[in-house]
Design a protein around this motif. Structure first.
Motif, PDB file in Angstrom:
ATOM      1  N   HIS A 331       0.874  -1.216  -0.204  1.00 20.62           N
ATOM      2  CA  HIS A 331       0.098   0.206  -0.115  1.00 20.62           C
ATOM      3  C   HIS A 331       1.035   1.190  -0.042  1.00 20.62           C
ATOM      4  O   HIS A 331       1.870   1.253   0.633  1.00 20.62           O
ATOM      5  CB  HIS A 331      -0.887   0.022   1.326  1.00 20.62           C
ATOM      6  CG  HIS A 331      -1.817  -1.148   1.488  1.00 20.62           C
ATOM      7  ND1 HIS A 331      -3.076  -1.482   0.682  1.00 20.62           N
ATOM      8  CD2 HIS A 331      -1.410  -2.512   2.011  1.00 20.62           C
ATOM      9  CE1 HIS A 331      -3.511  -2.724   1.373  1.00 20.62           C
ATOM     10  NE2 HIS A 331      -2.462  -3.272   1.719  1.00 20.62           N
ATOM     11  N   LYS A 332       0.539   2.406  -0.805  1.00 13.20           N
ATOM     12  CA  LYS A 332       1.042   3.700  -0.825  1.00 13.20           C
ATOM     13  C   LYS A 332      -0.132   4.559  -0.491  1.00 13.20           C
ATOM     14  O   LYS A 332      -0.805   4.630  -1.027  1.00 13.20           O
ATOM     15  CB  LYS A 332       1.568   3.929  -2.198  1.00 13.20           C
ATOM     16  CG  LYS A 332       2.182   5.383  -2.365  1.00 13.20           C
ATOM     17  CD  LYS A 332       2.689   5.607  -3.795  1.00 13.20           C
ATOM     18  CE  LYS A 332       2.967   6.877  -4.028  1.00 13.20           C
ATOM     19  NZ  LYS A 332       1.559   7.697  -4.315  1.00 13.20           N
ATOM     20  N   ASP A 333       0.507   5.403   0.618  1.00 11.24           N
ATOM     21  CA  ASP A 333      -0.340   6.375   1.313  1.00 11.24           C
ATOM     22  C   ASP A 333      -2.038   6.114   1.338  1.00 11.24           C
ATOM     23  O   ASP A 333      -2.812   6.702   1.205  1.00 11.24           O
ATOM     24  CB  ASP A 333      -0.572   7.587   0.259  1.00 11.24           C
ATOM     25  CG  ASP A 333       1.081   8.128   0.330  1.00 11.24           C
ATOM     26  OD1 ASP A 333       2.061   8.256   1.223  1.00 11.24           O
ATOM     27  OD2 ASP A 333       1.320   8.626  -1.030  1.00 11.24           O
ATOM     28  N   GLY A 334      -2.013   4.715   2.044  1.00 11.91           N
ATOM     29  CA  GLY A 334      -3.502   4.173   2.275  1.00 11.91           C
ATOM     30  C   GLY A 334      -4.003   3.523   0.974  1.00 11.91           C
ATOM     31  O   GLY A 334      -5.022   2.959   1.121  1.00 11.91           O
ATOM     32  N   THR A 335      -3.467   3.547  -0.316  1.00  8.18           N
ATOM     33  CA  THR A 335      -3.868   3.122  -1.382  1.00  8.18           C
ATOM     34  C   THR A 335      -3.240   1.710  -1.737  1.00  8.18           C
ATOM     35  O   THR A 335      -2.148   1.937  -1.821  1.00  8.18           O
ATOM     36  CB  THR A 335      -3.837   3.972  -2.400  1.00  8.18           C
ATOM     37  OG1 THR A 335      -4.529   5.092  -2.175  1.00  8.18           O
ATOM     38  CG2 THR A 335      -4.676   3.526  -3.702  1.00  8.18           C
ATOM     39  N   SER A 336      -4.122   0.861  -1.898  1.00  5.90           N
ATOM     40  CA  SER A 336      -3.365  -0.541  -2.460  1.00  5.90           C
ATOM     41  C   SER A 336      -2.818  -0.381  -3.588  1.00  5.90           C
ATOM     42  O   SER A 336      -3.350   0.127  -4.628  1.00  5.90           O
ATOM     43  CB  SER A 336      -4.784  -1.583  -2.522  1.00  5.90           C
ATOM     44  OG  SER A 336      -4.176  -2.787  -2.920  1.00  5.90           O
TER      45      SER A 336
END
Length: 732
Positions: A331-336
């Motif tokens: 995940h990056k900054d809360g995004t999968s």
């Protein structure tokens, strides 16, 4: 130690064999075994039997422990002679007790002997009906009191015997010396058949497998040393189904990764194919355990997570513990970002050719029944600077020496800070930085050497990028204007062609040169590649006076110093002077149309008596001469389309001044002008003194006495007579 203890030890060995760990974890000592010679287990009383204790390895040295019924003793010898019935066992220092062997010394008349000894299941066995003394005529053999065979031989063969509780006996028949047929039956005998190999034991390593662990299954059994040549085949089963590995000579199989569904009931099977003996192990219940994931960790490659745009980023998610199938997600900054499912404690995610938007905070999640989050990693992506654009800003359309020029260099892409370097023809001018990105400027003052190509570099530590070249042409104002005489090289006579040369020692081409006679424009000439320009004319009396030139390359024009042209010559008529001067000046400067108009004007003046008295012809003139004087440059520019001498007014003719050898002297005044003289009427300037130019003509044809007398008669108070002459331009 009693023989019963030996039996207990033997039983214990069997238990250890079943309970022993897998191969390689520990080593169980082998069992010793007994050899009989003769190999019959039953013999007549009074005879003896030799027992040999054997062990593997056979080279072992040390005391041998013997056991007969309940009696135990030790001896250094591995062989003993026995004559007593009973159970015998032996052991070495590195072996367990052998299986007990019953040796019978019988006092009966007829006995049944079994050979060889020891007997293993599957062996072929010989039964011999033996009479203590004398020969047999016939023998009948029984198994469990049932006739097996009856023949005239004292020996029969049993094929592939098995371990059972059957009892064997025989009846011997012989004749006495009186031909009486006697018979006698032996005691029943139970065959001492040993197992070819023990029932196998299924061993598991590790004993408690976790999900994801590799597991080794071993079908453990051993052949006695006497039967080491026998080939065994092993098979493995789970819940009634044979495993995919099949049956082969290997005692073990590998299961690379245990899963929860691999839990179940396992057993193995050992088979001596040649003996048709198959033995199976006990069932072993295997429960595969699942360990939850723990200590989830995220790492980056390259370490630290600092990348340059275009490089590859690898995100490594790992767990310290966890079994079975694990699902990894990033995940990056809360995004999968991505997800993988595999039976491994580690998974990698490749992000190829990273871009600026790939920067951020990353973490991963591992899940095999309960999600666990990792630590967070900051990934920074530094962008390479793009090729910068150089803009050159000048204060005017054309760059001039002394102008302050600005070079502005800007890269549209690239991580700050950006360092800019400025060049002129690859020579460093200076540098400037942009801490927050964007562009930077550099200012400098132009010099004469400022023309050429300009470039700039942009660099943010990841490699410089150079701009395209920008060309600049610097215009140098004209200066140091020099007016000189080029031809003739020595002396000029009236009627000669004279060339004056004007040159600006400094200034950017093209340069337009304008030539002036007494501030009247004579003509112009263009020097496209720089340098100077010339102006030619035919010498006449009217060419006496001041000459100058002006150089202009689009900037502020510059005027040369004034050069004075003085003319002396023989006496000639006034009309001749005017005709020669006008004709030469007009034809040399203005051209035929304007010259024709002016000639008509001068003829009219001659008819009206305006010619100076006593003027001599053009043939009486001497050569002209030039001299340099310094004067203030004229305030006005060129007069287009007018001859040089039309501005010279008034003209005075001097008659015999002061008794010199002079026919007359001509005085011309150059009036200062304001504004555009070409478009305004000529007016006398009473408040300003005119510039006076003298032109003297000496005579060679008149004698001095007559000239002096004439001068004296003309007037006593004045030295000469001023005769005004109207300007041609006013009449025109």
């Amino acid at each position: 130690m009693s023989c019963q203890t030996g039996l207990v030890l033997a039983l214990l060995w069997l238990m250890l064999l079943y309970l022993a760990p897998a191969k390689g974890e520990s080593e169980i000592p082998p069992r010793a075994f007994l050899l009989l010679h003769p190999s019959w287990s039953t013999t007549f009383q009074g005879e003896s039997v030799k027992l040999t204790c054997m062990a593997v390895p056979s080279s072992e040295k040390g005391p041998i422990t013997w056991c007969h019924n309940n009696n135990v003793w030790k001896t250094k010898s591995e062989e003993i002679q026995i004559k007593d019935s009973g159970y015998y066992q032996c052991k070495t220092q590195r072996s367990h007790f052998s299986e007990p062997v019953h040796v019978e010394f019988s006092s009966d008349e007829v006995i049944l002997q079994v050979s060889p000894h020891p007997i293993f299941e599957g062996d072929d066995v010989f039964l011999k009906c033996q009479r203590k003394s004398g020969q047999l005529n016939k023998a009948t053999y029984y198994k469990d009191e049932k006739i097996l065979q009856s023949n005239y031989s004292d020996t029969i063969k049993l094929f592939s015997v098995s371990r059972d509780s059957s009892k064997y006996s025989c009846t011997a028949f012989w004749k006495t010396m009186f031909s009486i047929l006697w018979h006698k039956t032996s005691k029943p005998l139970k065959l001492q058949i040993q197992e070819l190999f023990l029932p196998p034991v299924l061993m598991l390593s590790p004993r408690q497998p976790n999900e994801g662990d590799p597991v080794t299954l071993t079908c453990e059994t051993r052949l006695p040393p006497q039967k080491s040549h026998v080939q065994l085949r092993f098979c493995f089963f789970k819940d009634g189904q044979r495993l995919e590995s099949g049956c082969n000579s290997s005692q073990e199989i590998q299961i690379p990764t245990m899963r929860l569904e691999d839990s179940g009931s396992y057993w193995c099977q050992a088979e001596a194919v040649a003996y048709k003996i198959i033995k199976s192990s006990s069932r072993l219940k295997i429960d595969v355990l699942r360990i939850p994931v723990s200590d989830v960790n995220l790492e980056t490659r390259p370490p630290g997570g600092q990348l340059i745009e275009g490089e590859n980023l690898v995100l490594i998610c790992s767990v310290a513990k966890g079994t079975g199938t694990i699902t990894f997600s990033w995940h990056k900054d809360g995004t999968s970002v991505s997800k993988k499912t595999q039976q491994s404690l580690l998974a990698e995610l490749l992000i190829p050719t990273v871009k600026m938007q790939d920067a951020g905070r990353y973490y991963c999640v591992a899940d095999n029944g309960g999600p666990i989050l990792s630590n967070r990693k900051e990934v920074t992506v530094r962008g390479l600077v793009s090729r910068p654009v150089l803009i050159l800003r000048t204060p005017r359309h054309q760059a001039v020496v002394g102008d302050v020029v600005q070079l502005h260099c800007e890269a549209s892409k690239g991580s700050p800070p950006i360092w800019y370097q400025f060049y002129h023809e690859d020579i460093t001018l200076g540098n400037s930085s942009a801490p927050n990105g964007g562009g930077a400027s550099f200012n400098f003052s132009l010099t004469e050497e400022g023309s050429g190509n300009y470039t700039c570099d942009a660099n943010n530590g990841l490699g410089p990028q150079r701009s395209d070249r920008v060309s600049l042409k610097v215009i140098v104002p004209v200066s140091d204007i020099v007016l000189s005489l080029r031809a003739p090289e020595t002396q000029a006579m009236v009627g000669d062609e004279v060339e004056i040369y004007c040159e600006a020692l400094k200034g950017s081409p093209p340069i337009l040169y304008q030539f002036y006679h007494e501030d009247m424009a004579l003509g112009n000439s263009l020097a496209p590649m720089g340098g100077g320009a010339s102006f030619k004319f035919i010498v006449t009396t009217e060419h006496a006076g001041n000459y100058s030139c002006e150089a202009d390359n689009g900037l502020e024009p510059q005027r040369s110093e004034v050069m004075t042209f003085n003319i002396t010559g023989p006496c000639r008529s006034r009309a001749g002077l005017i005709s020669a001067g006008v004709t030469g000046g007009l034809l040399g400067v203005l051209g035929l149309p304007v010259a024709a108009i002016l000639l008509r004007h001068f003829r009219t003046q001659r008819k009206l008596g305006l010619s100076a008295p006593g003027a001599s012809s053009p043939s009486d003139w001497q050569e002209p001469s030039f001299s340099r004087i310094s004067s203030t440059p004229p305030q006005e520019h060129l007069y287009d389309g007018h001859p040089a001498f039309i501005e010279l007014q008034p003209i005075y003719n001097n008659v015999n001044p002061e008794g010199l050898n002079m026919v007359y002297s001509q005085i011309q005044s150059s009036q200062p002008r304001n504004g555009n003289s070409a478009n305004s009427p000529r007016m006398c300037q009473k408040d300003k003194e005119p510039v006076v130019i003298y032109s003297e003509l000496r005579t060679a044809c008149c004698d001095d006495s007559s000239q002096q007398a004439s001068n004296h008669q003309e007037g006593d108070t004045e030295d000469y007579e001023n005769v005004p002459r109207e300007s041609a331009v006013l009449d025109h």
